[in-house]
Design a protein around this motif. Structure first.
Motif, PDB file in Angstrom:
ATOM      1  N   PHE A  75       7.291   5.870   2.869  1.00  0.00           N
ATOM      2  CA  PHE A  75       6.059   5.779   2.084  1.00  0.00           C
ATOM      3  C   PHE A  75       5.171   4.610   2.506  1.00  0.00           C
ATOM      4  O   PHE A  75       3.951   4.657   2.366  1.00  0.00           O
ATOM      5  CB  PHE A  75       6.476   5.608   0.608  1.00  0.00           C
ATOM      6  CG  PHE A  75       5.367   5.347  -0.350  1.00  0.00           C
ATOM      7  CD1 PHE A  75       4.613   6.386  -0.855  1.00  0.00           C
ATOM      8  CD2 PHE A  75       5.072   4.054  -0.755  1.00  0.00           C
ATOM      9  CE1 PHE A  75       3.589   6.143  -1.748  1.00  0.00           C
ATOM     10  CE2 PHE A  75       4.051   3.801  -1.645  1.00  0.00           C
ATOM     11  CZ  PHE A  75       3.306   4.859  -2.141  1.00  0.00           C
ATOM     12  N   LYS A  76       5.780   3.573   3.036  1.00  0.00           N
ATOM     13  CA  LYS A  76       5.115   2.280   3.223  1.00  0.00           C
ATOM     14  C   LYS A  76       3.879   2.341   4.121  1.00  0.00           C
ATOM     15  O   LYS A  76       2.839   1.793   3.768  1.00  0.00           O
ATOM     16  CB  LYS A  76       6.122   1.267   3.767  1.00  0.00           C
ATOM     17  CG  LYS A  76       5.634  -0.152   3.735  1.00  0.00           C
ATOM     18  CD  LYS A  76       6.749  -1.123   4.107  1.00  0.00           C
ATOM     19  CE  LYS A  76       6.267  -2.534   3.945  1.00  0.00           C
ATOM     20  NZ  LYS A  76       7.317  -3.501   4.151  1.00  0.00           N
ATOM     21  N   SER A  77       3.950   2.973   5.261  1.00  0.00           N
ATOM     22  CA  SER A  77       2.798   2.978   6.172  1.00  0.00           C
ATOM     23  C   SER A  77       1.626   3.726   5.557  1.00  0.00           C
ATOM     24  O   SER A  77       0.469   3.327   5.734  1.00  0.00           O
ATOM     25  CB  SER A  77       3.175   3.546   7.540  1.00  0.00           C
ATOM     26  OG  SER A  77       3.550   4.894   7.425  1.00  0.00           O
ATOM     27  N   PHE A  78       1.898   4.802   4.810  1.00  0.00           N
ATOM     28  CA  PHE A  78       0.833   5.534   4.133  1.00  0.00           C
ATOM     29  C   PHE A  78       0.153   4.639   3.101  1.00  0.00           C
ATOM     30  O   PHE A  78      -1.076   4.573   3.026  1.00  0.00           O
ATOM     31  CB  PHE A  78       1.383   6.795   3.467  1.00  0.00           C
ATOM     32  CG  PHE A  78       0.341   7.612   2.770  1.00  0.00           C
ATOM     33  CD1 PHE A  78      -0.564   8.368   3.488  1.00  0.00           C
ATOM     34  CD2 PHE A  78       0.267   7.616   1.387  1.00  0.00           C
ATOM     35  CE1 PHE A  78      -1.538   9.125   2.842  1.00  0.00           C
ATOM     36  CE2 PHE A  78      -0.697   8.359   0.732  1.00  0.00           C
ATOM     37  CZ  PHE A  78      -1.602   9.116   1.458  1.00  0.00           C
ATOM     38  N   ALA A  79       0.951   3.932   2.317  1.00  0.00           N
ATOM     39  CA  ALA A  79       0.391   3.029   1.299  1.00  0.00           C
ATOM     40  C   ALA A  79      -0.433   1.930   1.953  1.00  0.00           C
ATOM     41  O   ALA A  79      -1.556   1.635   1.511  1.00  0.00           O
ATOM     42  CB  ALA A  79       1.508   2.436   0.451  1.00  0.00           C
ATOM     43  N   GLU A  80       0.116   1.321   2.987  1.00  0.00           N
ATOM     44  CA  GLU A  80      -0.593   0.228   3.649  1.00  0.00           C
ATOM     45  C   GLU A  80      -1.894   0.699   4.293  1.00  0.00           C
ATOM     46  O   GLU A  80      -2.862  -0.045   4.340  1.00  0.00           O
ATOM     47  CB  GLU A  80       0.333  -0.459   4.654  1.00  0.00           C
ATOM     48  CG  GLU A  80       1.413  -1.267   3.949  1.00  0.00           C
ATOM     49  CD  GLU A  80       2.454  -1.876   4.878  1.00  0.00           C
ATOM     50  OE1 GLU A  80       2.528  -1.487   6.069  1.00  0.00           O
ATOM     51  OE2 GLU A  80       3.211  -2.741   4.384  1.00  0.00           O
ATOM     52  N   SER A  81      -1.940   1.955   4.748  1.00  0.00           N
ATOM     53  CA  SER A  81      -3.185   2.492   5.311  1.00  0.00           C
ATOM     54  C   SER A  81      -4.258   2.651   4.237  1.00  0.00           C
ATOM     55  O   SER A  81      -5.436   2.785   4.550  1.00  0.00           O
ATOM     56  CB  SER A  81      -2.934   3.828   6.017  1.00  0.00           C
ATOM     57  OG  SER A  81      -2.696   4.867   5.071  1.00  0.00           O
TER      58      SER A  81
END
Length: 177
Positions: A36-42
Motif C-alpha cells: 500500500f505504501k508507494s500508492f499512499a506516498e504518491s
C-alpha cells in the motif's frame, strides 16, 4: 464492491470460514503496508510503522491482510491532501492482547456517527462517499473479521484531526515471552 458484498453476505449467513493458525503479526502487517505504501506516498501521504516483532496471534493471515487493506484504504480516502497514516503493533499493558492501531490525520468522523460506522452500508457523508466510490462495507467487514478472530475493535475520531482504529487480538504467549 462485488467481492465486499459477497464477503458481507457470507459473514452474515455464517458461511465464512477462516483458518486460525499462529502468525507473526508484524510480518503480516509489514506485507500489507508494503503493498500500500508507494500508492499512499504518491498521493502525498506519509506511512509510518512501528512494530513489535514478538507478537504472535491466532489468525488467518489473508483475512488480517484484508482488515489492514480496508483500514488503509479508508485512511487514504478520507485525507484532505497530504497527511500521515501511522500503524503500530504492540501488546497491551496486561500482555494478554496484541494491539494493532491504524491512525490517520484525515477529516475524522463526527462523534455522533461513531456508534454506526461498522454497520453495513453506513456512510457518514453520503455525497462524498458516493463520489469517491465507497461502498459502506469496509468497516462492517473489518468488524466481522475482528470478531471472528476473537478480537475487539475500538474506533475513536475527532473531526479535522483524524481517526484511530484499534484492533485487539488475543496473544499467544510463548515460553520465552
Amino acid at each position: 464492491m462485488v467481492n465486499e458484498l459477497l464477503d458481507m453476505m457470507k459473514l452474515e449467513t455464517g458461511n465464512f470460514h477462516i483458518e486460525l493458525e499462529p502468525i507473526a503479526l508484524a510480518e503480516t502487517v509489514r506485507q500489507a503496508v508494503d503493498s500500500f505504501k508507494s500508492f499512499a506516498e504518491s498521493h502525498g501521504i506519509d506511512v509510518l510503522i512501528e512494530l513489535n516483532e514478538d507478537i504472535i496471534v491466532q489468525g488467518d493471515e489473508g483475512r488480517i491482510h484484508q482488515i489492514l487493506h480496508n483500514l488503509l484504504c479508508n485512511s487514504l480516502q478520507y485525507m484532505n491532501g497530504s497527511g500521515t497514516i501511522q500503524i503500530t503493533l504492540d501488546d497491551s499493558l496486561s500482555r494478554e492482547e496484541a494491539v494493532l492501531t491504524v491512525s490517520d490525520t484525515g477529516i475524522g468522523i463526527p462523534e455522533e456517527h461513531l456508534p454506526f460506522v461498522t454497520e453495513r452500508f453506513y456512510r457518514v457523508n453520503k455525497a462524498r462517499t458516493r463520489s469517491d466510490g465507497g461502498s459502506g462495507l469496509g468497516l462492517a467487514i473489518v468488524s466481522q473479521l475482528v470478531e471472528l478472530h476473537n478480537g475487539r475493535l475500538i474506533i475513536t475520531s475527532k473531526v479535522n484531526e483524524g481517526t484511530t482504529v484499534e484492533i485487539r487480538l488475543p496473544l499467544i504467549v510463548t515460553e520465552d515471552g
